[in-house]
Design an enzyme around this catalytic site. Structure first.
Site, PDB file in Angstrom:
ATOM      1  N   ASP A   1     -78.371   9.935  78.830  1.00  0.00           N
ATOM      2  CA  ASP A   1     -78.144   8.581  79.520  1.00  0.00           C
ATOM      3  C   ASP A   1     -78.286   8.565  81.013  1.00  0.00           C
ATOM      4  OD1 ASP A   1     -74.360   9.452  79.723  1.00  0.00           O
ATOM      5  OD2 ASP A   1     -76.096  10.580  80.019  1.00  0.00           O
TER       6      ASP A   1
ATOM      7  N   ASP B   1     -69.130   7.573  69.465  1.00  0.00           N
ATOM      8  CA  ASP B   1     -68.504   7.501  68.366  1.00  0.00           C
ATOM      9  C   ASP B   1     -67.053   7.504  68.500  1.00  0.00           C
ATOM     10  OD1 ASP B   1     -69.300  10.564  66.478  1.00  0.00           O
ATOM     11  OD2 ASP B   1     -68.582  10.237  68.725  1.00  0.00           O
ATOM     12  N   ASP B   2     -66.708   7.778  69.466  1.00  0.00           N
ATOM     13  CA  ASP B   2     -65.282   8.006  69.786  1.00  0.00           C
ATOM     14  C   ASP B   2     -64.473   6.949  70.768  1.00  0.00           C
ATOM     15  OD1 ASP B   2     -65.456  10.692  72.260  1.00  0.00           O
ATOM     16  OD2 ASP B   2     -66.182   8.518  72.307  1.00  0.00           O
TER      17      ASP B   2
ATOM     18  N   ARG C   1     -74.996  17.612  84.431  1.00  0.00           N
ATOM     19  CA  ARG C   1     -75.408  16.556  84.954  1.00  0.00           C
ATOM     20  C   ARG C   1     -75.887  16.185  86.393  1.00  0.00           C
ATOM     21  NH1 ARG C   1     -74.317  13.063  80.551  1.00  0.00           N
ATOM     22  NH2 ARG C   1     -73.566  11.069  81.913  1.00  0.00           N
TER      23      ARG C   1
ATOM     24  N   ASN D   1     -80.117  18.150  64.890  1.00  0.00           N
ATOM     25  CA  ASN D   1     -78.948  17.376  65.630  1.00  0.00           C
ATOM     26  C   ASN D   1     -79.370  17.256  67.074  1.00  0.00           C
ATOM     27  OD1 ASN D   1     -76.535  16.486  66.705  1.00  0.00           O
ATOM     28  ND2 ASN D   1     -75.346  18.538  66.524  1.00  0.00           N
TER      29      ASN D   1
END
Lengths: 358, 358
Positions: A268, A174-175, A316, A152
Site C-alpha cells: 500500500d 478481509d477483516d 513500514r 501466498n
C-alpha cells in the site's frame, strides 16, 4: 449512348425474371423527357453522387480519434465504453486464513450500491475456495470471481486482473467492514477525484533532521505546515482507486516487488508512491468514515492479521526509506483535506454557532 | 559612393558644433584599412545589420501572445504576474451603518495570513469614511482602500475594482467574524478549487412538483439524491472566489442588476448562478467553519441587517425563480462534500472506532 440498347440499362438486376420489369421501368424513366436530357440528367446525378461520396469520405477522415484514456490526467470525467463501467466499481478482496470473515463480508458487500463484481484473491494455497458453497447459496446480486493463487504473496491483490471491467476499484482488507453509506459516498467522491486514492485510513511520513523518514499516524509529530495535522498516504486496504493503477503497478522497478515480498508488507505504501509520482499531488483524499469496523476478533481461525507482528511498523518506516532510494526521491505530498458527507448521518451536521437563516 | 564626400557622412548629427568631430571620427574610421576594403566592410556590415534587424523583427512576430487567463477552466493553478498575487487574497467588505463593527473587524482581518489588501465598500452615502482615523492609528500590516459609493446598493461590492491585484477575493459581510485558522485553511482549499466559491455558509434550492423553486437551508427537505442533505449555493458573505468573476459579473443581463436593485438582496444568489453556468459544476465548495461569529448584536447603531426584514427569505425564493427565467434554465447543481481540516482544532479529529495503528 447508354440507353439506346435497353439490354444495357443500369437497371438490369441479377434475377433474370425481374429484368424485364426492371428494364421496362428504366426504359420508361429514361424516355422522360427525352433522350438527350436523360443522358445529361444521368451524368449530373452520377457527378452529384460521386461528389457526395467524396465529401462523406473526407468527413470520415476528419472525425476525431476517440482515445480511451486509461488514466485520468486532470479532473475530467474518465471516458468508458459503457455507462455502467463508469458508474460502478469492482471490489477486490484478498483473503488469507479468515474464510469465515470473508463470507460474512461478502454477504454485506454483495449488496453495496454501484458494485459491479467482486474479485476474491485466494491466498489460501492448496485449499479449495468456497465457490461451491457460494453458488449453492445463490442467486447473488453480482458475480464473484475466485482467483486462486499459487504463492501466498501480499502483492497478489495488485495484479492487473482482466476481470476488472470498471474504471474504479474498491480494495478492502478481509477483516474490514465499511458501511454501505460510507462506500456510496466515498465512491461519489472518487468520481470527483478519479486520479487519487479515495479512502478511509490516512497515514503519514515525517522527515527528521538526519534525513531518515519515519512512518506513522496522528501520534507522530505534525509535519509542521501550519495548523493541525497532515496525511501523505491513504491506505488501500479500504479505498477506491483507478483500475489503471493496477496496470501501472506492473511496470515498477523489480526492487519494489522484492521489497514487498521480503516484508510481506508495504504494497500500500508502494501504491501511494506510484500515485504521487504519477499525479505530482497528494496521493490520497481522506473521507472520514461514519461506520468502519475491524472484525478480526470475530474470526474462528485465531489468525489476527499481519499488523500484529512486532516488526510491522518498523518495517513500514523501513519501506518508506527503501522506496525513496528506489525512486530516487520522496514523491509523497501532504494534504489536510478531510471530507465528510453533508447532512449525514446527522441532519444539519454542518450547523454552526451562527444559528440564523438568510 | 557614400564616403567620398565627407559632408554626407552618416555621422553627421543634428548639433552643428559636433558635426566636425563626428565627421573627423567617421573619416578616420572609413580610411581603415584602405578605401576599397573600407567600402566592402561597410557594405558587409550594413548587410549584416539589416539582416539581423529583419531576423529580430521576424522573431518578435513569432513570439507567443501572452494571455493572462482571467478565469481558470480546470484545476490548473491560475497564472499570475507575481508570486504574491497567487499566494494572497484581497478582502472586500461592504459596510452600511455599522462602522463600529467594521473597525472591530478590520483590526481582526488586517492580520490574517496571506491577506494582500482590504477594500472597504463604503455604502454610507454622504458620510465621511474613517480613513483619517485609520491612518492615525497606523502603521498597519496591509493597505486599506475606502471606496466611497454614490448610491447605497447591495451590488456595489461586486464591482470590478481595479484595486484588486490578487487572483483570489475574500468577501465578508460587515458583521461576520471568521477565525484566522478557518480563513487560512479555506484559502488553501480555494487554491485547490479556484473556479469555485469556497466558503462557510451553504444553502440550497429545491424544486417542487409545480416547477416553482424554493430557497432555504437544512430545514428544507433534502433534494433526494441518496442519503443526507445537499447544498447548491455557497453564500459570498463569507467566501473566497476568483477575482475574474467580478469581471464576469459586469457582463450579466440587465435584468439581473434590476432584480438585485429591486430587492436589495440576492446578489449572492446571482453570483452562484454565474459560477454554476461558467463551470457546469456545483458553484460552491463548503468548508465547515470551526469559529464563525455573527457580531450584529454588538453594534451601537441598532441596525441589524437586511436579513431581518420580514420578506427576506421569500425574496430569495423569488430571486431564484426570476434568475431561472433570466438565464433560461436552472444552472445550480447539488453537492454534498463537506470539507474540514485534518487534525484541527482537535488532535486526531479524524479518529474512528478502528483504534489500531498499522
Amino acid at each position: 449512348m447508354l440507353f439506346k440498347d435497353h439490354k444495357q440499362l443500369p437497371c438490369k438486376n441479377k434475377l433474370g425474371q425481374q429484368s424485364y420489369v426492371a428494364t421496362m421501368r428504366c426504359f420508361h424513366f429514361c424516355k422522360l423527357p427525352g433522350r438527350v436530357m436523360g443522358i445529361r440528367l444521368l451524368r449530373f446525378t452520377s457527378v452529384v453522387i460521386i461528389v457526395l461520396l467524396l465529401v462523406a469520405g473526407a468527413l470520415t477522415a476528419l472525425l476525431p480519434t476517440i482515445k480511451d484514456d486509461k488514466l485520468p490526467n486532470s479532473r475530467r470525467e474518465p471516458k468508458t465504453q459503457s455507462q455502467s463501467a463508469l458508474d460502478s466499481f469492482t471490489l477486490i478482496m484478498q483473503t488469507y486464513n479468515r474464510t469465515d470473515l470473508l463470507l460474512k463480508l461478502l454477504n454485506h458487500y454483495q449488496a453495496i450500491p454501484h458494485l459491479h463484481k467482486v474479485i476474491v484473491v485466494w491466498n489460501n494455497i492448496g485449499e479449495k475456495t468456497p465457490e461451491e458453497m457460494w453458488n449453492s447459496l445463490g442467486p447473488h446480486p453480482i458475480p464473484v470471481v475466485f482467483k486462486v493463487q499459487t504463492v501466498n504473496r501480499m502483492r497478489n491483490r495488485l495484479q492487473n486482473f482482466p476481470d476488472v471491467e470498471t474504471k474504479a476499484v474498491l480494495m478492502m482488507d478481509d477483516d474490514t467492514l465499511v458501511s454501505a453509506h460510507d462506500l456510496a459516498f466515498a465512491f461519489s467522491v472518487w468520481q470527483q477525484f478519479p486520479e487519487h486514492i479515495v479512502g478511509f485510513v490516512p497515514r503519514k511520513h515525517i522527515s527528521t533532521p538526519s534525513g531518515v523518514y519515519s512512518y506513522g499516524s496522528f501520534e507522530l509529530q505534525n509535519p509542521g505546515f501550519g495548523n493541525g495535522d497532515q496525511y501523505s498516504m491513504v491506505l488501500i486496504g479500504a479505498a477506491f482507486f483507478h483500475s489503471g493503477y493496477l496496470e501501472d503497478f506492473q511496470q515498477q522497478p523489480e526492487a519494489v516487488y522484492a521489497l514487498i515480498d521480503e516484508t510481506q508488507n508495504c504494497d500500500d505504501i508502494a501504491m501511494n508512491f506510484l500515485v504521487a509520482k504519477h499525479t505530482g499531488k497528494p496521493s490520497g483524499v481522506f473521507v472520514k468514515p461514519v461506520d468502519i469496523r475491524n472484525l478480526e476478533k470475530d474470526t474462528n481461525s485465531g489468525y489476527s492479521g499481519m499488523w500484529h507482528r512486532a516488526e510491522h511498523l518498523l518495517q513500514r518506516s523501513y519501506c518508506v526509506n527503501k522506496l525513496v532510494n528506489i525512486y530516487g526521491g520522496m514523491p509523497l505530498k501532504y494534504s489536510n483535506i478531510m471530507i465528510s458527507q453533508f447532512g449525514f448521518p446527522n441532519y444539519a451536521n454542518h450547523k454552526n454557532k451562527m444559528l440564523f437563516i438568510a
